[in-house]
Design a protein around this motif. Structure first.
Motif, mmCIF file in Angstrom:
data_model
loop_
_atom_site.group_PDB
_atom_site.id
_atom_site.type_symbol
_atom_site.label_atom_id
_atom_site.label_comp_id
_atom_site.label_asym_id
_atom_site.label_seq_id
_atom_site.Cartn_x
_atom_site.Cartn_y
_atom_site.Cartn_z
ATOM 1 N N ALA A 156 0.834 -1.216 0.000
ATOM 2 C CA ALA A 156 0.000 0.000 0.000
ATOM 3 C C ALA A 156 0.863 1.258 0.000
ATOM 4 O O ALA A 156 0.591 2.214 -0.741
ATOM 5 C CB ALA A 156 -0.936 -0.004 1.210
ATOM 6 N N THR A 157 1.912 1.248 0.817
ATOM 7 C CA THR A 157 2.816 2.404 0.889
ATOM 8 C C THR A 157 3.470 2.655 -0.466
ATOM 9 O O THR A 157 3.587 3.810 -0.912
ATOM 10 C CB THR A 157 3.954 2.136 1.908
ATOM 11 O OG1 THR A 157 3.399 1.429 3.000
ATOM 12 C CG2 THR A 157 4.596 3.412 2.368
ATOM 13 N N ARG A 160 1.097 4.071 -2.928
ATOM 14 C CA ARG A 160 0.895 5.491 -2.619
ATOM 15 C C ARG A 160 2.085 6.302 -3.119
ATOM 16 O O ARG A 160 1.926 7.381 -3.667
ATOM 17 C CB ARG A 160 0.705 5.687 -1.110
ATOM 18 C CG ARG A 160 -0.614 6.392 -0.786
ATOM 19 C CD ARG A 160 -0.815 6.565 0.712
ATOM 20 N NE ARG A 160 -1.099 5.305 1.361
ATOM 21 C CZ ARG A 160 -0.408 4.802 2.384
ATOM 22 N NH1 ARG A 160 0.611 5.477 2.906
ATOM 23 N NH2 ARG A 160 -0.733 3.653 2.910
ATOM 24 N N ALA A 163 1.933 6.817 -6.772
ATOM 25 C CA ALA A 163 0.803 7.656 -7.163
ATOM 26 C C ALA A 163 1.096 9.128 -6.859
ATOM 27 O O ALA A 163 0.421 10.016 -7.363
ATOM 28 C CB ALA A 163 -0.459 7.210 -6.427
ATOM 29 N N GLY A 164 2.118 9.374 -6.042
ATOM 30 C CA GLY A 164 2.375 10.715 -5.525
ATOM 31 C C GLY A 164 2.843 11.766 -6.520
ATOM 32 O O GLY A 164 2.221 12.827 -6.634
ATOM 33 N N ARG A 192 -4.106 3.598 -10.744
ATOM 34 C CA ARG A 192 -4.181 4.514 -9.620
ATOM 35 C C ARG A 192 -3.881 5.928 -10.034
ATOM 36 O O ARG A 192 -4.430 6.879 -9.498
ATOM 37 C CB ARG A 192 -3.173 4.082 -8.557
ATOM 38 C CG ARG A 192 -3.820 3.831 -7.224
ATOM 39 C CD ARG A 192 -2.754 3.671 -6.203
ATOM 40 N NE ARG A 192 -2.920 4.718 -5.211
ATOM 41 C CZ ARG A 192 -3.074 4.466 -3.927
ATOM 42 N NH1 ARG A 192 -3.076 3.228 -3.499
ATOM 43 N NH2 ARG A 192 -3.200 5.449 -3.077
ATOM 44 N N ARG A 193 -2.972 6.047 -10.991
ATOM 45 C CA ARG A 193 -2.564 7.378 -11.418
ATOM 46 C C ARG A 193 -3.530 7.996 -12.407
ATOM 47 O O ARG A 193 -3.527 9.204 -12.591
ATOM 48 C CB ARG A 193 -1.175 7.323 -12.040
ATOM 49 C CG ARG A 193 -0.077 7.051 -11.033
ATOM 50 C CD ARG A 193 1.266 7.219 -11.683
ATOM 51 N NE ARG A 193 1.460 8.563 -12.183
ATOM 52 C CZ ARG A 193 1.882 9.574 -11.448
ATOM 53 N NH1 ARG A 193 2.211 9.398 -10.212
ATOM 54 N NH2 ARG A 193 1.987 10.781 -11.960
#
Ligand code: ADP
Ligand code: MG
Length: 263
Positions: A156-157, A160, A163-164, A192-193
């Motif tokens: 998950a990290t 994320r 995706a940042g 996700r992006r």
């Protein structure tokens, strides 16, 4: 109250407010102002501009460090004449960074050595300069990072993380065949992006052969669907730049030899 005391208080204000560049420059600027006699406004603006410039430089350096660029490439150094088949206006349009603003993607397709990585990095550098967060990875590295994360319970990290950044550069897709797990990781990052940020993908494989990259037609179709939903295609079909340079060198060498023999 003596001048020195006011000066010292001003310096400590600047330090307290964490304006070290202004604090550093203060004495010199005051000396200069004694002679040049700028207006209060001009003096204040000049002093704070010093701090703004230092902050901008620091932030730019921070974004550059974060980006993990293997090398800095500039669009100014791209030789468009060497790549006549490339749509220069399209590259210039991309360089306006509207695609980053619109969270759109870019797909660069072409054989090895034609400048795909250079163009991706050059556009990425523009984005970094403009204040965007950019991250560079190869597709193989991305897959390996995701694989490791899954094993170590950091999935998950890691998702994320990828995706940042406002722009993700995913280089060299298709150089190595991807296992199902790797393909799925790339699919998840791209999904996700989508609508959240931009991705530049470079690949040596035509879209028609993406089924082979991912070893799975369904997965390839799903990734393409997400990715191409809002994407610009940049096809670079010409000669390898390095090969071209080699050939030119060889030609010069031959001419040199011929000239020597004639003498
Ligand atoms: P690719 O990623 O398509 O395999 P690269 O971007 O790695 O190609 O290009 C190979 C080398 O040639 C790099 O050093 C790159 O900077 C240089 N290069 C490629 N095309 C050009 C060009 N049109 N103008 C200037 N340098 C180029
Ligand atoms: Mg490359």
């Amino acid at each position: 109250m003596s001048h020195d005391t006011v000066y010292q208080r001003l310096r400590s204000h600047l330090a307290y407010l964490k304006l070290p560049a202004a604090a550093e420059a203060l004495a010199g600027k005051l000396d200069h102002a004694e002679k040049a006699k700028p207006s209060y406004t001009a003096f204040t603006e000049d002093l704070l501009a010093t701090e703004v410039e230092a902050t901008e430089r620091r932030r730019l350096a921070g974004r550059l460090r974060f980006s993990h660029f293997p090398v800095i490439k500039r669009l100014e150094d791209f030789d468009f004449d060497a790549q006549p088949g490339l749509d220069r206006r399209l590259v210039e349009e991309l360089a306006t960074l509207r695609f980053v603003e619109e969270k759109a993607n870019v797909l660069m397709v072409g054989p090895p050595g034609v400048g795909k990585t250079m163009l991706a990095l050059a556009l990425g550098y523009r984005a970094i300069e403009a204040g965007y967060r950019v991250y560079y990875t190869t597709a193989a590295d991305l897959a390996a990072r995701c694989h490791k994360a899954a094993i170590e319970g950091r999935w998950a990290t890691t998702m994320r993380f990828f995706a940042g950044p406002q722009l993700l550069i995913c280089d060299e897709l298709g150089y190595l065949p991807l296992q199902a797990e790797a393909a799925s990781a790339i699919f998840q990052v791209v999904s996700r992006r989508s609508e959240q940020g931009s991705v530049i993908v470079t690949t040596n494989r035509s879209i028609a052969s993406w089924g082979e990259i991912f070893d799975d037609q369904m997965m390839a179709a799903a990734i393409l669907d997400r990715f191409l939903f809002k994407a610009t295609l940049l096809a670079i079909t010409g000669d390898s730049y390095r090969m071209r340079a080699h050939r030119e060198r060889l030609q010069q060498l031959r001419e040199g030899v011929a000239a020597t023999l004639e003498r």
